[in-house]
Design an enzyme around this catalytic site. Structure first.
Site: not given
Length: 257
Positions: A55, A81, A152, A156
């Site tokens: 995990d 990914n 988020y 990124k």
């Protein structure tokens, strides 16, 4: 033929990339979050060179993933990914980190530092990274009110900055970032405009292609075309400060050369 490790490869874009590479005759090492998830994709995993389990929310599990990959052998390429989208709350990992940061930023950083250096690195980002500038003031969301979309976007942006930083630090490694677009996956939803094959194509190509166009480093890609990322992502000073912050948060140093 290459051997490629793909995080988060039992579903969605990761699985699509794995299937594409397998269809081309390459060897693929899969990653599942849990033993139960690995068992659920046993038929698919039977065609792979191996499957590692752990995990990415857990630093201990992430170190275990790196150890499992290293035991299989040196990878030719790694596609980072795995990721989560908008978490409703900051949450807290066993180490006390925000869940989005742990999975989307800390895990790829730690795996990069702890897995034997491959020939190519590919980091999955998003066009939303352009809304993530300013994260160094509070990387782990300990002082700000939680904003899932902002967290988020920041994670990124970190992915692009990490790809660019590695291109500078490790000149013999091809390191790139990819925006796959808004893809029809469980995360993206059924209404997303990009199909799975289109969404996986650029990262798979960068991982194995010998075409001159793919043999570059320190670039940001969207659907097989280079684009300009957010300013911070391409700024060496930001990259170095980010890596210093991640090293402090994780206790894992990134080799300089």
């Amino acid at each position: 033929m290459a051997i490629v490790f793909i995080t988060g490869s039992t579903d969605g874009l990761g699985r699509a990339a794995a299937q594409s590479l397998l269809d081309q005759g390459h060897r693929v090492v899969l990653h599942a979050r849990s033993a139960e998830r690995a068992a659920a994709v046993a038929d698919f995993a039977a065609h792979a060179a191996g499957i590692v389990i752990g995990d990415l929310r857990s630093a201990a599990d992430t170190k275990g993933i790196a150890d499992q990959v290293n035991a299989i052998g040196r990878m030719d390429a790694i596609i980072h990914n795995a990721g989560v989208y908008t978490e409703r709350s900051r949450g807290a990992t066993a180490e006390g980190h925000a869940g989005t940061l742990a999975i989307n930023t800390l895990a790829p950083y730690m795996l990069t530092a702890q897995i034997a250096r491959p020939k190519r690195l590919v980091y999955l980002s998003s066009g939303l990274h352009r809304g993530g500038e300013g994260s160094l003031r509070d990387l782990d969301w300990t002082r700000r009110s939680w904003d899932a979309a902002k967290a988020y976007a920041e994670s990124k942006l970190h992915a692009v900055a990490l790809a660019y930083a590695l291109a500078r630090r490790w000149p013999h490694v091809l390191s790139n970032a990819v925006d796959p677009g808004w893809v029809r996956t469980r995360m993206g939803g059924a209404g997303a405009p990009v199909d799975l094959d289109t969404g996986q194509r650029t990262q798979s190509w960068l991982a194995v292609s010998e075409e001159p166009a793919a043999l570059v480093s320190g670039r940001y890609w969207h659907h097989l075309r280079q684009e300009q990322p957010a300013g911070e992502a391409a700024d060496p000073a930001f990259q170095d400060a980010l890596i210093a912050g991640l090293s402090e948060l994780t206790g894992v140093a990134l080799p300089a050369v």
